[in-house]
Design an enzyme around this catalytic site. Sequence first.
Site, mmCIF file in Angstrom:
data_model
loop_
_atom_site.group_PDB
_atom_site.id
_atom_site.type_symbol
_atom_site.label_atom_id
_atom_site.label_comp_id
_atom_site.label_asym_id
_atom_site.label_seq_id
_atom_site.Cartn_x
_atom_site.Cartn_y
_atom_site.Cartn_z
ATOM 1 N N ALA A 114 -5.145 -60.246 27.596
ATOM 2 C CA ALA A 114 -5.047 -61.676 26.811
ATOM 3 C C ALA A 114 -4.203 -62.818 27.801
ATOM 4 C CB ALA A 114 -4.440 -61.949 25.624
ATOM 5 N N GLU B 241 -7.852 -52.922 25.551
ATOM 6 C CA GLU B 241 -8.294 -52.892 24.150
ATOM 7 C C GLU B 241 -9.949 -53.217 24.036
ATOM 8 O OE1 GLU B 241 -5.070 -55.807 23.045
ATOM 9 O OE2 GLU B 241 -5.075 -54.521 21.130
ATOM 10 N N GLY C 72 -4.935 -56.622 26.136
ATOM 11 C CA GLY C 72 -6.509 -56.890 25.679
ATOM 12 C C GLY C 72 -7.483 -56.488 26.475
ATOM 13 N N GLU D 190 2.136 -54.838 25.780
ATOM 14 C CA GLU D 190 2.851 -56.023 25.008
ATOM 15 C C GLU D 190 4.070 -55.979 24.643
ATOM 16 O OE1 GLU D 190 -0.131 -54.342 24.717
ATOM 17 O OE2 GLU D 190 -1.544 -55.576 24.323
HETATM 18 N N1 COA Z 1 -2.431 -63.793 31.544
HETATM 19 C C1 COA Z 1 -2.546 -65.144 32.125
HETATM 20 N N2 COA Z 1 -2.568 -64.852 33.486
HETATM 21 C C2 COA Z 1 -2.532 -63.595 34.059
HETATM 22 C C3 COA Z 1 -2.579 -62.389 33.553
HETATM 23 C C4 COA Z 1 -2.347 -62.533 32.026
HETATM 24 N N3 COA Z 1 -2.392 -61.379 31.228
HETATM 25 N N4 COA Z 1 -2.569 -61.549 34.235
HETATM 26 C C5 COA Z 1 -2.465 -61.835 35.568
HETATM 27 N N5 COA Z 1 -2.647 -63.135 35.341
HETATM 28 C C6 COA Z 1 -2.594 -64.315 36.578
HETATM 29 C C7 COA Z 1 -0.932 -64.313 37.281
HETATM 30 O O1 COA Z 1 -0.126 -65.150 36.360
HETATM 31 C C8 COA Z 1 -1.407 -64.985 38.541
HETATM 32 O O2 COA Z 1 -1.789 -66.181 38.349
HETATM 33 P P1 COA Z 1 -1.139 -67.208 39.625
HETATM 34 O O3 COA Z 1 -1.985 -66.539 40.695
HETATM 35 O O4 COA Z 1 -1.750 -68.560 39.033
HETATM 36 O O5 COA Z 1 0.232 -67.057 39.588
HETATM 37 C C9 COA Z 1 -2.741 -64.089 38.879
HETATM 38 O O6 COA Z 1 -3.192 -63.665 37.714
HETATM 39 C C10 COA Z 1 -2.517 -62.664 39.802
HETATM 40 O O7 COA Z 1 -1.544 -62.142 38.970
HETATM 41 P P2 COA Z 1 -0.209 -61.384 39.621
HETATM 42 O O8 COA Z 1 0.590 -61.167 38.650
HETATM 43 O O9 COA Z 1 0.112 -62.445 40.863
HETATM 44 O O10 COA Z 1 -0.955 -60.193 40.505
HETATM 45 P P3 COA Z 1 0.122 -58.927 40.937
HETATM 46 O O11 COA Z 1 -1.035 -57.934 41.703
HETATM 47 O O12 COA Z 1 1.330 -59.225 41.301
HETATM 48 O O13 COA Z 1 0.125 -57.996 39.488
HETATM 49 C C11 COA Z 1 -0.334 -57.145 37.202
HETATM 50 C C12 COA Z 1 -1.013 -57.787 38.539
HETATM 51 C C13 COA Z 1 -1.911 -56.810 36.446
HETATM 52 C C14 COA Z 1 0.495 -56.063 37.120
HETATM 53 C C15 COA Z 1 0.201 -58.634 36.590
HETATM 54 O O14 COA Z 1 -0.438 -59.601 36.775
HETATM 55 C C16 COA Z 1 0.612 -58.504 35.207
HETATM 56 O O15 COA Z 1 1.637 -57.587 34.904
HETATM 57 N N6 COA Z 1 -0.224 -58.765 34.241
HETATM 58 C C17 COA Z 1 0.056 -59.129 32.883
HETATM 59 C C18 COA Z 1 -0.262 -57.909 32.110
HETATM 60 C C19 COA Z 1 0.017 -57.930 30.456
HETATM 61 O O16 COA Z 1 0.978 -58.172 30.375
HETATM 62 N N7 COA Z 1 -1.150 -57.981 29.787
HETATM 63 C C20 COA Z 1 -1.071 -58.092 28.629
HETATM 64 C C21 COA Z 1 -1.029 -59.451 28.007
HETATM 65 S S1 COA Z 1 -1.003 -59.495 25.939
#
Ligand code: COA
Length: 257
Positions: A66, A115, A112, A135
Amino acid sequence: MSATILTNREHPYLAVVAINRPAKLNALNEETIHALHGTLKSLEKDDSVRVIVLTGMGEKAFVAGADIAEFMNFSMDEGKELARKGQEMVFDFIENFPKPVIAAINGFALGGGLELAMACHFRYASENAKMGLPEVSLGLIPGYGGTQRLPQLIGKGLAMELIMSGNMMTAGAALSCGLVNKVVTQENLLPSILTVASKIASNSSSAITAAIKAVNAGFDFEKNGYDTEIKSFGACFGTGDFVEGTSAFLNKRKPKF
Ligand code: COA
Protein backbone atom coordinates in the site's frame (compact mmCIF):
# COMPACT_ATOMS: atom_id res chain seq x y z
CA MET A 1 -9.93 4.16 -17.37
CA SER A 2 -7.10 5.62 -15.28
CA ALA A 3 -3.53 5.12 -16.43
CA THR A 4 -2.62 3.53 -13.09
CA ILE A 5 -4.11 0.35 -14.56
CA LEU A 6 -3.33 -0.98 -18.04
CA THR A 7 -5.35 -3.74 -19.69
CA ASN A 8 -3.98 -5.80 -22.57
CA ARG A 9 -6.56 -7.74 -24.63
CA GLU A 10 -4.33 -9.11 -27.39
CA HIS A 11 -4.84 -12.76 -26.40
CA PRO A 12 -8.21 -14.38 -27.13
CA TYR A 13 -10.40 -14.77 -24.00
CA LEU A 14 -7.65 -13.38 -21.73
CA ALA A 15 -7.15 -9.96 -20.17
CA VAL A 16 -3.73 -9.04 -18.75
CA VAL A 17 -4.24 -6.31 -16.17
CA ALA A 18 -1.13 -4.45 -14.96
CA ILE A 19 -0.70 -2.07 -12.05
CA ASN A 20 1.10 0.86 -13.66
CA ARG A 21 3.07 2.96 -11.14
CA PRO A 22 6.55 1.54 -11.78
CA ALA A 23 8.32 4.64 -10.40
CA LYS A 24 6.69 3.86 -7.02
CA LEU A 25 7.14 0.09 -7.45
CA ASN A 26 3.40 -0.11 -8.24
CA ALA A 27 2.41 0.84 -4.67
CA LEU A 28 -1.35 0.80 -4.23
CA ASN A 29 -2.73 4.28 -3.65
CA GLU A 30 -6.43 5.14 -3.47
CA GLU A 31 -6.62 6.00 -7.15
CA THR A 32 -5.14 2.62 -8.11
CA ILE A 33 -7.54 0.72 -5.82
CA HIS A 34 -10.52 2.49 -7.44
CA ALA A 35 -9.15 2.02 -10.95
CA LEU A 36 -8.51 -1.68 -10.34
CA HIS A 37 -12.04 -2.13 -9.02
CA GLY A 38 -13.45 -0.33 -12.08
CA THR A 39 -11.37 -2.44 -14.47
CA LEU A 40 -12.40 -5.69 -12.80
CA LYS A 41 -16.07 -4.71 -12.83
CA SER A 42 -15.99 -4.07 -16.56
CA LEU A 43 -14.10 -7.33 -17.22
CA GLU A 44 -16.69 -9.20 -15.15
CA LYS A 45 -19.42 -8.05 -17.56
CA ASP A 46 -17.35 -8.64 -20.69
CA ASP A 47 -18.29 -12.07 -22.09
CA SER A 48 -15.21 -12.10 -24.32
CA VAL A 49 -12.99 -12.35 -21.20
CA ARG A 50 -12.68 -15.74 -19.51
CA VAL A 51 -9.47 -15.44 -17.51
CA ILE A 52 -7.67 -12.45 -15.97
CA VAL A 53 -3.94 -12.24 -15.31
CA LEU A 54 -2.81 -9.63 -12.81
CA THR A 55 0.75 -8.28 -12.87
CA GLY A 56 2.88 -5.18 -12.25
CA MET A 57 4.52 -2.93 -14.85
CA GLY A 58 8.30 -2.84 -15.00
CA GLU A 59 10.84 -5.50 -14.11
CA LYS A 60 11.28 -4.73 -10.44
CA ALA A 61 7.93 -5.07 -8.72
CA PHE A 62 4.57 -6.75 -8.81
CA VAL A 63 3.35 -4.36 -6.08
CA ALA A 64 5.55 -3.10 -3.20
CA GLY A 65 2.60 -2.57 -0.88
CA ALA A 66 0.00 0.00 0.00
CA ASP A 67 1.21 3.55 -0.63
CA ILE A 68 2.95 4.46 2.64
CA ALA A 69 3.13 8.18 1.77
CA GLU A 70 -0.64 8.30 1.35
CA PHE A 71 -1.62 6.79 4.71
CA MET A 72 1.19 8.02 7.00
CA ASN A 73 -0.99 10.74 8.60
CA PHE A 74 -4.18 8.70 8.88
CA SER A 75 -6.20 8.51 12.11
CA MET A 76 -7.41 5.20 13.57
CA ASP A 77 -10.79 5.59 11.84
CA GLU A 78 -9.16 6.44 8.52
CA GLY A 79 -6.87 3.40 8.88
CA LYS A 80 -9.85 1.14 9.54
CA GLU A 81 -11.69 2.58 6.56
CA LEU A 82 -8.62 2.11 4.34
CA ALA A 83 -8.56 -1.60 5.17
CA ARG A 84 -12.34 -2.06 4.96
CA LYS A 85 -12.75 -0.30 1.62
CA GLY A 86 -9.69 -1.95 0.09
CA GLN A 87 -10.80 -5.43 1.15
CA GLU A 88 -14.30 -4.84 -0.19
CA MET A 89 -13.34 -3.17 -3.48
CA VAL A 90 -10.35 -5.25 -4.49
CA PHE A 91 -9.18 -8.11 -2.26
CA ASP A 92 -12.45 -9.88 -1.41
CA PHE A 93 -13.76 -8.83 -4.80
CA ILE A 94 -10.94 -10.74 -6.53
CA GLU A 95 -11.16 -13.79 -4.25
CA ASN A 96 -14.87 -14.15 -5.07
CA PHE A 97 -14.55 -13.04 -8.69
CA PRO A 98 -16.58 -15.36 -10.94
CA LYS A 99 -13.75 -15.67 -13.48
CA PRO A 100 -10.26 -17.01 -12.65
CA VAL A 101 -7.76 -14.33 -11.62
CA ILE A 102 -4.10 -15.44 -11.72
CA ALA A 103 -1.23 -13.44 -10.23
CA ALA A 104 1.97 -13.09 -12.27
CA ILE A 105 4.42 -12.01 -9.55
CA ASN A 106 7.18 -10.34 -11.53
CA GLY A 107 9.25 -8.86 -8.69
CA PHE A 108 8.64 -7.50 -5.17
CA ALA A 109 5.25 -8.53 -3.75
CA LEU A 110 5.31 -6.91 -0.32
CA GLY A 111 2.56 -6.00 2.12
CA GLY A 112 -0.55 -5.14 0.11
CA GLY A 113 1.26 -6.51 -2.95
CA LEU A 114 1.54 -10.01 -1.48
CA GLU A 115 -2.01 -9.63 -0.16
CA LEU A 116 -3.15 -8.80 -3.69
CA ALA A 117 -1.38 -11.86 -5.08
CA MET A 118 -2.88 -14.03 -2.30
CA ALA A 119 -6.40 -12.79 -3.10
CA CYS A 120 -5.92 -14.15 -6.65
CA HIS A 121 -7.01 -17.73 -7.31
CA PHE A 122 -3.41 -18.88 -7.78
CA ARG A 123 0.08 -17.50 -8.39
CA TYR A 124 3.15 -17.98 -10.62
CA ALA A 125 6.36 -16.06 -9.82
CA SER A 126 9.51 -15.04 -11.65
CA GLU A 127 12.89 -16.10 -10.23
CA ASN A 128 13.67 -12.54 -9.03
CA ALA A 129 10.40 -12.24 -7.06
CA LYS A 130 10.60 -11.49 -3.33
CA MET A 131 7.55 -11.85 -1.12
CA GLY A 132 6.76 -10.76 2.40
CA LEU A 133 4.51 -8.91 4.81
CA PRO A 134 6.78 -6.21 6.32
CA GLU A 135 3.96 -4.22 7.97
CA VAL A 136 5.20 -4.76 11.55
CA SER A 137 8.37 -2.85 10.60
CA LEU A 138 6.05 0.15 10.07
CA GLY A 139 4.12 -0.35 13.31
CA LEU A 140 1.22 -1.91 11.42
CA ILE A 141 -0.27 -5.30 10.69
CA PRO A 142 -1.38 -6.52 7.27
CA GLY A 143 -4.79 -4.93 6.57
CA TYR A 144 -5.81 -6.30 3.20
CA GLY A 145 -6.51 -9.87 4.35
CA GLY A 146 -2.88 -10.98 4.87
CA THR A 147 -3.34 -12.29 8.42
CA GLN A 148 -6.04 -14.62 7.08
CA ARG A 149 -4.91 -15.68 3.63
CA LEU A 150 -1.21 -16.30 4.41
CA PRO A 151 -1.96 -18.96 7.10
CA GLN A 152 -4.57 -20.50 4.77
CA LEU A 153 -1.98 -20.85 2.01
CA ILE A 154 1.20 -21.83 3.89
CA GLY A 155 0.08 -22.88 7.39
CA LYS A 156 -0.12 -20.98 10.66
CA GLY A 157 3.43 -21.43 12.00
CA LEU A 158 5.25 -20.28 8.88
CA ALA A 159 2.77 -17.43 8.40
CA MET A 160 3.33 -16.27 11.99
CA GLU A 161 7.09 -16.26 11.41
CA LEU A 162 6.80 -14.23 8.19
CA ILE A 163 4.34 -11.76 9.70
CA MET A 164 6.32 -11.31 12.94
CA SER A 165 9.76 -11.08 11.31
CA GLY A 166 8.69 -9.13 8.23
CA ASN A 167 11.28 -11.23 6.37
CA MET A 168 11.18 -11.54 2.60
CA MET A 169 10.87 -14.95 1.00
CA THR A 170 12.62 -15.89 -2.24
CA ALA A 171 10.61 -17.31 -5.14
CA GLY A 172 12.13 -20.73 -4.47
CA ALA A 173 11.05 -20.67 -0.81
CA ALA A 174 7.56 -19.52 -1.85
CA LEU A 175 7.36 -22.45 -4.25
CA SER A 176 8.42 -24.97 -1.63
CA CYS A 177 5.73 -23.84 0.85
CA GLY A 178 2.97 -23.65 -1.78
CA LEU A 179 2.58 -19.88 -1.82
CA VAL A 180 3.20 -19.92 -5.57
CA ASN A 181 2.49 -22.79 -7.97
CA LYS A 182 5.42 -22.29 -10.34
CA VAL A 183 8.67 -20.30 -10.65
CA VAL A 184 10.06 -19.40 -14.07
CA THR A 185 12.46 -16.84 -15.52
CA GLN A 186 11.11 -13.33 -15.74
CA GLU A 187 10.85 -13.51 -19.54
CA ASN A 188 8.91 -16.78 -19.33
CA LEU A 189 6.49 -15.59 -16.65
CA LEU A 190 3.72 -14.20 -18.86
CA PRO A 191 4.11 -16.88 -21.57
CA SER A 192 3.80 -19.70 -19.01
CA ILE A 193 0.79 -18.08 -17.33
CA LEU A 194 -0.82 -17.47 -20.72
CA THR A 195 -0.40 -21.18 -21.50
CA VAL A 196 -2.28 -22.31 -18.38
CA ALA A 197 -4.78 -19.45 -18.77
CA SER A 198 -5.58 -20.54 -22.34
CA LYS A 199 -6.16 -24.11 -21.14
CA ILE A 200 -8.49 -22.79 -18.41
CA ALA A 201 -10.30 -20.61 -20.97
CA SER A 202 -11.04 -23.70 -23.08
CA ASN A 203 -13.05 -25.24 -20.20
CA SER A 204 -16.62 -24.50 -19.14
CA SER A 205 -16.72 -21.02 -17.61
CA SER A 206 -19.97 -21.72 -15.76
CA ALA A 207 -18.40 -24.82 -14.17
CA ILE A 208 -15.27 -22.82 -13.23
CA THR A 209 -17.42 -20.13 -11.58
CA ALA A 210 -19.18 -22.85 -9.57
CA ALA A 211 -15.82 -24.40 -8.58
CA ILE A 212 -14.47 -21.03 -7.34
CA LYS A 213 -17.60 -20.60 -5.22
CA ALA A 214 -17.39 -24.11 -3.74
CA VAL A 215 -13.65 -23.92 -2.94
CA ASN A 216 -14.04 -20.48 -1.31
CA ALA A 217 -17.00 -21.68 0.78
CA GLY A 218 -14.66 -24.10 2.58
CA PHE A 219 -12.64 -21.13 3.87
CA ASP A 220 -15.69 -19.17 5.03
CA PHE A 221 -16.74 -20.02 8.59
CA GLU A 222 -20.30 -18.92 7.88
CA LYS A 223 -20.67 -21.43 5.04
CA ASN A 224 -20.54 -25.18 4.66
CA GLY A 225 -18.17 -25.97 1.79
CA TYR A 226 -19.51 -29.48 1.22
CA ASP A 227 -23.08 -28.19 1.10
CA THR A 228 -22.09 -25.43 -1.36
CA GLU A 229 -20.39 -28.07 -3.50
CA ILE A 230 -23.51 -30.27 -3.55
CA LYS A 231 -25.73 -27.33 -4.58
CA SER A 232 -23.27 -26.02 -7.18
CA PHE A 233 -22.75 -29.53 -8.57
CA GLY A 234 -26.52 -29.88 -8.98
CA ALA A 235 -26.79 -26.46 -10.63
CA CYS A 236 -24.21 -27.52 -13.27
CA PHE A 237 -26.76 -30.05 -14.58
CA GLY A 238 -28.98 -27.13 -15.63
CA THR A 239 -26.32 -25.44 -17.80
CA GLY A 240 -25.76 -25.52 -21.55
CA ASP A 241 -22.07 -26.18 -20.87
CA PHE A 242 -22.98 -29.47 -19.15
CA VAL A 243 -25.03 -30.58 -22.18
CA GLU A 244 -22.19 -29.56 -24.52
CA GLY A 245 -19.40 -31.08 -22.40
CA THR A 246 -21.04 -34.47 -21.89
CA SER A 247 -22.35 -34.80 -25.48
CA ALA A 248 -18.95 -33.83 -26.88
CA PHE A 249 -17.29 -36.53 -24.76
CA LEU A 250 -19.77 -39.22 -25.80
CA ASN A 251 -19.53 -38.17 -29.48
CA LYS A 252 -15.72 -38.21 -29.29
CA ARG A 253 -15.28 -34.53 -30.22
CA LYS A 254 -13.88 -31.46 -28.46
CA PRO A 255 -16.44 -29.37 -26.53
CA LYS A 256 -17.15 -25.80 -27.67
CA PHE A 257 -17.81 -23.67 -24.61
N1 COA B 1 4.62 3.04 -0.70
C1 COA B 1 5.01 4.20 -1.26
N2 COA B 1 6.10 4.34 -2.01
C2 COA B 1 6.86 3.24 -2.21
C3 COA B 1 6.51 1.99 -1.66
C4 COA B 1 5.33 1.91 -0.87
N3 COA B 1 4.91 0.78 -0.34
N4 COA B 1 7.46 1.08 -2.02
C5 COA B 1 8.34 1.74 -2.77
N5 COA B 1 7.99 3.05 -2.88
C6 COA B 1 8.68 4.11 -3.62
C7 COA B 1 9.90 4.61 -2.87
O1 COA B 1 9.52 5.57 -1.89
C8 COA B 1 10.69 5.20 -4.02
O2 COA B 1 10.13 6.44 -4.36
P1 COA B 1 11.09 7.70 -4.70
O3 COA B 1 11.95 7.25 -5.85
O4 COA B 1 10.15 8.80 -5.06
O5 COA B 1 11.90 7.95 -3.46
C9 COA B 1 10.42 4.25 -5.16
O6 COA B 1 9.19 3.59 -4.84
C10 COA B 1 11.48 3.19 -5.37
O7 COA B 1 11.66 2.50 -4.13
P2 COA B 1 13.08 2.35 -3.40
O8 COA B 1 12.81 2.12 -1.94
O9 COA B 1 13.96 3.49 -3.76
O10 COA B 1 13.62 1.03 -4.10
P3 COA B 1 14.68 -0.01 -3.49
O11 COA B 1 15.06 -0.90 -4.63
O12 COA B 1 15.75 0.69 -2.76
O13 COA B 1 13.85 -0.86 -2.41
C11 COA B 1 11.93 -2.09 -1.60
C12 COA B 1 12.79 -1.69 -2.83
C13 COA B 1 10.71 -2.81 -2.13
C14 COA B 1 12.74 -3.01 -0.70
C15 COA B 1 11.53 -0.81 -0.83
O14 COA B 1 10.95 0.11 -1.74
C16 COA B 1 10.51 -1.05 0.27
O15 COA B 1 10.86 -1.55 1.33
N6 COA B 1 9.24 -0.66 0.04
C17 COA B 1 8.20 -0.70 1.05
C18 COA B 1 7.71 -2.10 1.25
C19 COA B 1 6.68 -2.11 2.36
O16 COA B 1 6.95 -1.85 3.52
N7 COA B 1 5.44 -2.46 1.97
C20 COA B 1 4.34 -2.56 2.89
C21 COA B 1 3.57 -1.30 2.92
S1 COA B 1 2.20 -1.43 4.04
